[in-house]
Design a protein around this motif. Structure first.
Motif, PDB file in Angstrom:
ATOM      1  N   LEU A 168       0.843  -1.184   0.000  1.00  0.00           N
ATOM      2  CA  LEU A 168       0.000   0.000   0.000  1.00  0.00           C
ATOM      3  C   LEU A 168       0.884   1.242   0.000  1.00  0.00           C
ATOM      4  N   PRO A 169       0.397   2.356  -0.521  1.00  0.00           N
ATOM      5  CA  PRO A 169       1.206   3.578  -0.490  1.00  0.00           C
ATOM      6  C   PRO A 169       1.412   4.058   0.944  1.00  0.00           C
ATOM      7  N   VAL A 170       2.497   4.764   1.149  1.00  0.00           N
ATOM      8  CA  VAL A 170       2.744   5.376   2.455  1.00  0.00           C
ATOM      9  C   VAL A 170       1.866   6.617   2.542  1.00  0.00           C
ATOM     10  N   ASP A 171       0.824   6.517   3.357  1.00  0.00           N
ATOM     11  CA  ASP A 171      -0.196   7.567   3.405  1.00  0.00           C
ATOM     12  C   ASP A 171      -0.767   7.616   4.818  1.00  0.00           C
ATOM     13  N   ASP A 172      -0.785   8.800   5.406  1.00  0.00           N
ATOM     14  CA  ASP A 172      -1.316   8.945   6.764  1.00  0.00           C
ATOM     15  C   ASP A 172      -2.767   8.502   6.848  1.00  0.00           C
ATOM     16  N   GLU A 173      -3.502   8.637   5.740  1.00  0.00           N
ATOM     17  CA  GLU A 173      -4.913   8.256   5.728  1.00  0.00           C
ATOM     18  C   GLU A 173      -5.093   6.761   5.983  1.00  0.00           C
ATOM     19  N   LEU A 174      -4.071   5.965   5.650  1.00  0.00           N
ATOM     20  CA  LEU A 174      -4.163   4.518   5.831  1.00  0.00           C
ATOM     21  C   LEU A 174      -3.811   4.077   7.248  1.00  0.00           C
ATOM     22  N   GLY A 175      -3.307   4.976   8.059  1.00  0.00           N
ATOM     23  CA  GLY A 175      -3.000   4.643   9.449  1.00  0.00           C
ATOM     24  C   GLY A 175      -1.972   3.532   9.564  1.00  0.00           C
ATOM     25  N   THR A 176      -2.295   2.513  10.363  1.00  0.00           N
ATOM     26  CA  THR A 176      -1.357   1.410  10.588  1.00  0.00           C
ATOM     27  C   THR A 176      -1.152   0.551   9.347  1.00  0.00           C
ATOM     28  N   GLN A 177      -2.034   0.681   8.362  1.00  0.00           N
ATOM     29  CA  GLN A 177      -1.908  -0.096   7.132  1.00  0.00           C
ATOM     30  C   GLN A 177      -0.975   0.563   6.119  1.00  0.00           C
TER      31      GLN A 177
END
Length: 290
Positions: free
Chosen positions: A223-232
């Motif tokens: 998955l992309p490194v994105d704050d929206e994804l949280g721990t994922q």
């Protein structure tokens, strides 16, 4: 001519950006009004062709549907031209897409034959939308092939890569023997005939259990490194279909977003229950990351 020309394949159906867009769409359905200039809704589904291959199809409805036709995206080399009128409905789109899959059967059978008989080094994980292959010929020589989706068993467009001295014979044979290409023979047999030497077979590769797989929805390993994804954020595929004949890997967040767009998905406590987008077998994933 075929020796010099080259075409690149279309992009895959899903990307991390599309996955995030689906996530935002799902949130919008739960309470945020859609803007008038945005599509009304997106309906993803899976269709099976005559050879039981599963194809992801995404239908996007415009705000003025059904006066205007929906748009579609799918893992096919090219999309069909939809025939649409104000009396048309989604079932007509599905029927036309199913007919389009029939047209592509010979093409996919040819590509399957190439994957089984030749040493394909790129792409390592081909999709149904890809029409290019890089084939190893030995001695650090390669041939880039672009297969005609309409006439898959015809002479392909190609380009040779490798050391100049070693390529001279290959290019010479290609130019001399190209007229010997016959639509009655299998693709790999034609290629060996035109190049006038025995092509190396694909090496037997055993896939390790810990090898990371691409997600069957976003087609990305991580998955992309994105704050929206949280721990994922940045995570690899962490869910696998339990059907042995499928075993498709997914990111939990991608599968969760997919299931939320399917009307038949049901939720019990914090678990979503639905069907695998590839084999339709039951799948279950937590509705939140916590």
């Amino acid at each position: 001519g075929p020796l010099e020309s080259w075409c690149y394949p279309p992009p895959p159906l899903a990307t991390p950006e599309l996955t995030r867009a689906l996530r935002r769409t799902a949130r919008g359905k739960r309470g945020r009004r859609a803007r008038a200039d945005r599509p009304r809704s997106t309906a993803p589904c899976s269709r099976r062709d005559e050879q039981r291959r599963h194809h992801l199809l995404e239908i996007t409805l415009p705000m003025n549907y059904p006066a205007c036709p929906p748009s579609i995206a799918a893992d096919v080399p090219y999309l069909p031209k939809l025939q649409w009128s104000e009396s048309s409905r989604l079932k007509d789109v599905l029927c036309q897409f199913q007919e389009h899959l029939k047209v592509l059967q010979d093409y996919w059978s040819t590509m399957d034959g190439i994957d089984k008989a030749l040493w394909v080094v790129d792409p390592t994980k081909p999709t149904y939308a890809m029409s290019h292959h890089r084939i190893a010929l030995g001695d650090d020589c390669y041939i880039l092939l672009h297969v005609d989706t309409h006439k898959p068993n015809s002479l392909p467009e190609c380009r040779f890569l490798g050391t100049d001295g070693k390529l001279e014979r290959l290019i010479k044979n290609w130019r001399k023997n190209r007229k010997r290409w016959s639509a009655d023979r299998k693709f790999h047999e034609n290629l060996a005939t035109v190049l006038d030497f025995a092509l190396p077979q694909p090496p037997s590769v055993s896939i390790k259990d810990d090898q990371q797989a691409d997600c069957g929805i976003c087609y990305a390993t991580h998955l992309p490194v994105d704050d929206e994804l949280g721990t994922q954020s940045g995570c690899a595929a962490d869910y696998k279909c339990e059907n042995p004949s499928c075993s498709r890997a997914f990111h939990s967040v991608c599968l969760r977003d997919w299931l939320r767009t399917i009307t038949t998905t049901r939720q019990s406590f914090d678990v979503l229950f639905g069907n695998c987008p590839y084999c339709s077998e039951p799948v279950a994933v937590k509705s939140t990351d916590s």
